[in-house]
Design a protein around this motif. Sequence first.
Motif, PDB file in Angstrom:
ATOM      1  N   TYR A 202      -5.531  -5.870   6.018  1.00 38.84           N
ATOM      2  CA  TYR A 202      -5.195  -5.714   4.603  1.00 38.84           C
ATOM      3  C   TYR A 202      -3.680  -5.574   4.491  1.00 38.84           C
ATOM      4  CZ  TYR A 202     -10.076  -3.948   4.162  1.00 38.84           C
ATOM      5  OH  TYR A 202     -11.430  -3.777   4.217  1.00 38.84           O
TER       6      TYR A 202
ATOM      7  N   ARG B 123     -15.925 -14.089  -1.470  1.00 39.61           N
ATOM      8  CA  ARG B 123     -15.325 -12.766  -1.322  1.00 39.61           C
ATOM      9  C   ARG B 123     -13.998 -12.840  -0.591  1.00 39.61           C
ATOM     10  NH1 ARG B 123     -19.710  -8.493   0.431  1.00 39.61           N
ATOM     11  NH2 ARG B 123     -18.512  -7.227  -0.985  1.00 39.61           N
TER      12      ARG B 123
ATOM     13  N   TRP C 167      -8.927 -10.727  -6.899  1.00 42.35           N
ATOM     14  CA  TRP C 167      -7.554 -10.507  -6.433  1.00 42.35           C
ATOM     15  C   TRP C 167      -6.554 -10.652  -7.570  1.00 42.35           C
ATOM     16  CZ3 TRP C 167      -8.793  -8.647  -1.962  1.00 42.35           C
ATOM     17  CH2 TRP C 167      -9.984  -9.098  -1.419  1.00 42.35           C
TER      18      TRP C 167
ATOM     19  N   PHE D  14       0.824  -1.213   0.000  1.00 40.15           N
ATOM     20  CA  PHE D  14       0.000   0.000   0.000  1.00 40.15           C
ATOM     21  C   PHE D  14       0.859   1.264   0.000  1.00 40.15           C
ATOM     22  CE2 PHE D  14      -3.519  -2.775   1.401  1.00 40.15           C
ATOM     23  CZ  PHE D  14      -4.545  -2.260   0.604  1.00 40.15           C
TER      24      PHE D  14
ATOM     25  N   ASP E 105     -18.050 -11.179   4.998  1.00 38.44           N
ATOM     26  CA  ASP E 105     -16.870 -11.883   4.514  1.00 38.44           C
ATOM     27  C   ASP E 105     -17.096 -13.383   4.540  1.00 38.44           C
ATOM     28  OD1 ASP E 105     -15.426  -9.705   3.998  1.00 38.44           O
ATOM     29  OD2 ASP E 105     -14.506  -9.591   5.971  1.00 38.44           O
TER      30      ASP E 105
ATOM     31  N   THR F 126     -18.880  -5.600  -6.512  1.00 41.17           N
ATOM     32  CA  THR F 126     -18.746  -5.651  -5.073  1.00 41.17           C
ATOM     33  C   THR F 126     -17.942  -6.909  -4.726  1.00 41.17           C
ATOM     34  OG1 THR F 126     -19.973  -5.522  -3.026  1.00 41.17           O
ATOM     35  CG2 THR F 126     -20.940  -6.881  -4.714  1.00 41.17           C
ATOM     36  N   GLY F 127     -17.111  -6.820  -3.719  1.00 44.36           N
ATOM     37  CA  GLY F 127     -16.268  -7.959  -3.370  1.00 44.36           C
ATOM     38  C   GLY F 127     -14.846  -7.821  -3.893  1.00 44.36           C
ATOM     39  N   THR F 128     -14.611  -6.805  -4.721  1.00 49.60           N
ATOM     40  CA  THR F 128     -13.268  -6.632  -5.285  1.00 49.60           C
ATOM     41  C   THR F 128     -12.389  -5.725  -4.422  1.00 49.60           C
ATOM     42  OG1 THR F 128     -14.084  -4.754  -6.563  1.00 49.60           O
ATOM     43  CG2 THR F 128     -14.052  -6.889  -7.687  1.00 49.60           C
ATOM     44  N   GLY F 129     -12.985  -5.177  -3.361  1.00 52.14           N
ATOM     45  CA  GLY F 129     -12.256  -4.199  -2.551  1.00 52.14           C
ATOM     46  C   GLY F 129     -12.454  -2.790  -3.096  1.00 52.14           C
ATOM     47  N   LYS F 130     -13.550  -2.583  -3.821  1.00 51.60           N
ATOM     48  CA  LYS F 130     -13.766  -1.292  -4.505  1.00 51.60           C
ATOM     49  C   LYS F 130     -13.964  -0.147  -3.510  1.00 51.60           C
ATOM     50  CE  LYS F 130     -18.756  -1.743  -5.036  1.00 51.60           C
ATOM     51  NZ  LYS F 130     -19.199  -0.836  -3.979  1.00 51.60           N
ATOM     52  N   THR F 131     -14.577  -0.433  -2.358  1.00 53.95           N
ATOM     53  CA  THR F 131     -14.841   0.658  -1.416  1.00 53.95           C
ATOM     54  C   THR F 131     -13.529   1.309  -0.970  1.00 53.95           C
ATOM     55  OG1 THR F 131     -16.681  -0.688  -0.657  1.00 53.95           O
ATOM     56  CG2 THR F 131     -16.158   1.259   0.654  1.00 53.95           C
TER      57      THR F 131
ATOM     58  N   ASP G 145     -22.416  -6.595   3.361  1.00 54.31           N
ATOM     59  CA  ASP G 145     -21.022  -7.011   3.255  1.00 54.31           C
ATOM     60  C   ASP G 145     -20.756  -8.069   4.310  1.00 54.31           C
ATOM     61  OD1 ASP G 145     -18.188  -6.775   2.494  1.00 54.31           O
ATOM     62  OD2 ASP G 145     -18.014  -6.109   4.557  1.00 54.31           O
TER      63      ASP G 145
ATOM     64  N   THR H  14      -2.054  -6.484   1.166  1.00 51.34           N
ATOM     65  CA  THR H  14      -1.772  -6.216  -0.247  1.00 51.34           C
ATOM     66  C   THR H  14      -2.984  -5.559  -0.895  1.00 51.34           C
ATOM     67  OG1 THR H  14      -0.758  -8.395  -0.140  1.00 51.34           O
ATOM     68  CG2 THR H  14      -0.841  -7.360  -2.306  1.00 51.34           C
TER      69      THR H  14
ATOM     70  N   THR I 147      -5.834  -4.878  -3.543  1.00 49.57           N
ATOM     71  CA  THR I 147      -6.502  -5.679  -4.577  1.00 49.57           C
ATOM     72  C   THR I 147      -6.239  -4.982  -5.922  1.00 49.57           C
ATOM     73  OG1 THR I 147      -8.556  -4.440  -4.458  1.00 49.57           O
ATOM     74  CG2 THR I 147      -8.339  -6.295  -2.945  1.00 49.57           C
TER      75      THR I 147
ATOM     76  N   GLN J  80      -7.736  -1.593  -6.257  1.00 48.59           N
ATOM     77  CA  GLN J  80      -7.056  -0.621  -5.388  1.00 48.59           C
ATOM     78  C   GLN J  80      -5.723  -0.189  -6.007  1.00 48.59           C
ATOM     79  OE1 GLN J  80      -7.041  -2.888  -1.716  1.00 48.59           O
ATOM     80  NE2 GLN J  80      -9.249  -2.622  -1.457  1.00 48.59           N
TER      81      GLN J  80
HETATM   82  P1  AMP Z   1     -15.847  -4.298  -1.229  1.00 49.96           P
HETATM   83  O1  AMP Z   1     -15.652  -4.728  -2.660  1.00 49.96           O
HETATM   84  O2  AMP Z   1     -15.409  -2.908  -0.996  1.00 49.96           O
HETATM   85  O3  AMP Z   1     -17.241  -4.581  -0.762  1.00 49.96           O
HETATM   86  O4  AMP Z   1     -14.872  -5.210  -0.325  1.00 49.96           O
HETATM   87  C1  AMP Z   1     -15.013  -6.597  -0.201  1.00 49.96           C
HETATM   88  C2  AMP Z   1     -14.341  -7.153   1.030  1.00 49.96           C
HETATM   89  O5  AMP Z   1     -12.912  -7.181   0.851  1.00 49.96           O
HETATM   90  C3  AMP Z   1     -14.600  -6.355   2.290  1.00 49.96           C
HETATM   91  O6  AMP Z   1     -14.906  -7.271   3.309  1.00 49.96           O
HETATM   92  C4  AMP Z   1     -13.286  -5.674   2.598  1.00 49.96           C
HETATM   93  O7  AMP Z   1     -13.098  -5.542   3.994  1.00 49.96           O
HETATM   94  C5  AMP Z   1     -12.267  -6.640   2.012  1.00 49.96           C
HETATM   95  N1  AMP Z   1     -11.035  -5.987   1.513  1.00 49.96           N
HETATM   96  C6  AMP Z   1     -10.952  -4.823   0.834  1.00 49.96           C
HETATM   97  N2  AMP Z   1      -9.673  -4.562   0.505  1.00 49.96           N
HETATM   98  C7  AMP Z   1      -8.920  -5.574   0.983  1.00 49.96           C
HETATM   99  C8  AMP Z   1      -7.514  -5.871   0.959  1.00 49.96           C
HETATM  100  N3  AMP Z   1      -6.636  -5.078   0.350  1.00 49.96           N
HETATM  101  N4  AMP Z   1      -7.113  -7.008   1.562  1.00 49.96           N
HETATM  102  C9  AMP Z   1      -8.019  -7.827   2.167  1.00 49.96           C
HETATM  103  N5  AMP Z   1      -9.355  -7.611   2.223  1.00 49.96           N
HETATM  104  C10 AMP Z   1      -9.805  -6.497   1.630  1.00 49.96           C
END
Ligand code: AMP
Length: 429
Positions: free
Chosen positions: A21, A335, A425, A3, A309, A47-52, A307, A23, A25, A28
Amino acid sequence: MPFSKLGLSDPIITAITHQGYTTPTPIQAKAIPIILSGKNVIAAAQTGTGKTASFVLPILEKLKDNETTRKKRVRALIIAPTRELAVQVDTNIKQYSSTLNLTSLAMYGGVDLKPQKQALIEGVDILVATPGRLLDMYTQRAVHFDELEILVLDEADRMLDMGFIEDINKIMDKLPQNRQNLLFSATLSHQVKALAKTTIIKPVEISVVNKANGPQIEQWLVTVDKDKKSALLSHLINEYQWQQTLIFIETKQGAAKLVSQLEKRGINAECIHSGRSQAIREKILADFKSGKINLLIATGIAARGIDIDNLPRVVNYDLPYPADDYIHRIGRTGRAGSQGEAVSLVSKDDFKNLCAIESKLGHLITRKEIDGFAPKKVVPVSILNYVPKHKKATAKKEKTAPEQSSSSVKKKAKTNQAPLPINPWGNKS
Ligand code: AMP
């Protein structure tokens, strides 16, 4: 790549390390440096890709050295389609900014205005809001946008599906011209691009919707007569001893009925839909997350912002339309790098939707036969180049029963039974 190489500073890295976290995604890694550089972005990321985190982290980085000082002002605005998603994004913001002095607020309808108004009076750095409540607050002069620096449209395709386009356009008119714009959407459909065109000047387009190897969602379906679905579901729950399963259903009436049908067979389930109060939905969701409730039945709209996990399984009690909704739904499982399973109960009524979904996936979904449930009304094999006649999304799905009748689709499809690998990932194994 760590990061720290993306341009994030130590306090933010400490906070996300605390979240586990290590690494970034792929979304990111791609989005963070571009957003930090100040460019407008439109991103295709499910959703699920760590987009937030991919938009929240650079926003925190940009805002972290100042604080909102004027009342009712916000510096970053994230517009989200549902209350659940707004709450989820706000929760993430609070986690990622635990080492900073920034404030955030989730603002959504269906609850008392006053506490949200009160919080706005102090001024918040990052406001996460659903479109209707945001307009309402603006009209009541509870929020002003003259200090807005960054706008995010999250799950833009969903907002359009839900009929928020007018509200969004009205909000756009109130925002200062000089701002950074970010749009995130599971798919960059024609409509999403049209929205982007009117609101976002010269965006960088990024996409991580990939089908690489790695963590997979195993998809399978059972064909069954419509009136046997609840019996089949009960059988599968008992036979496979399903734990923590999210069951999608199209209508709120259907959700309530299914709860009582399962109950009659000795199976406890809960349901969330737009007809239940926010407090009850939150309580049920918390119980589902903690494992107190095993089976959660949810309409697509109510489930949008959930959300959880490592959810092992999602079930489609009926198939959604448009096909993108299927991708959203199954994205709830598998996810954060874990294995997931997506099971669909498909009756002849679902056939058109099945064609659209399998065409979207580019392959047929594996069919399993369950003894005693072979349908009288056989579900034909889909054609894979199916284009639905009415592409218009059903905006008010929860109010109507959108199941469509089947029609004569005669061509045969080529069979490819591989499960869809959705790997947020990237290509790493
Ligand atoms: P999202 O796509 O934002 O809904 O995120 C999906 C899930 O991935 C959520 O539970 C986040 O907490 C988790 N997440 C987001 N970024 C990472 C990361 N770099 N490493 C591990 N988990 C992550």
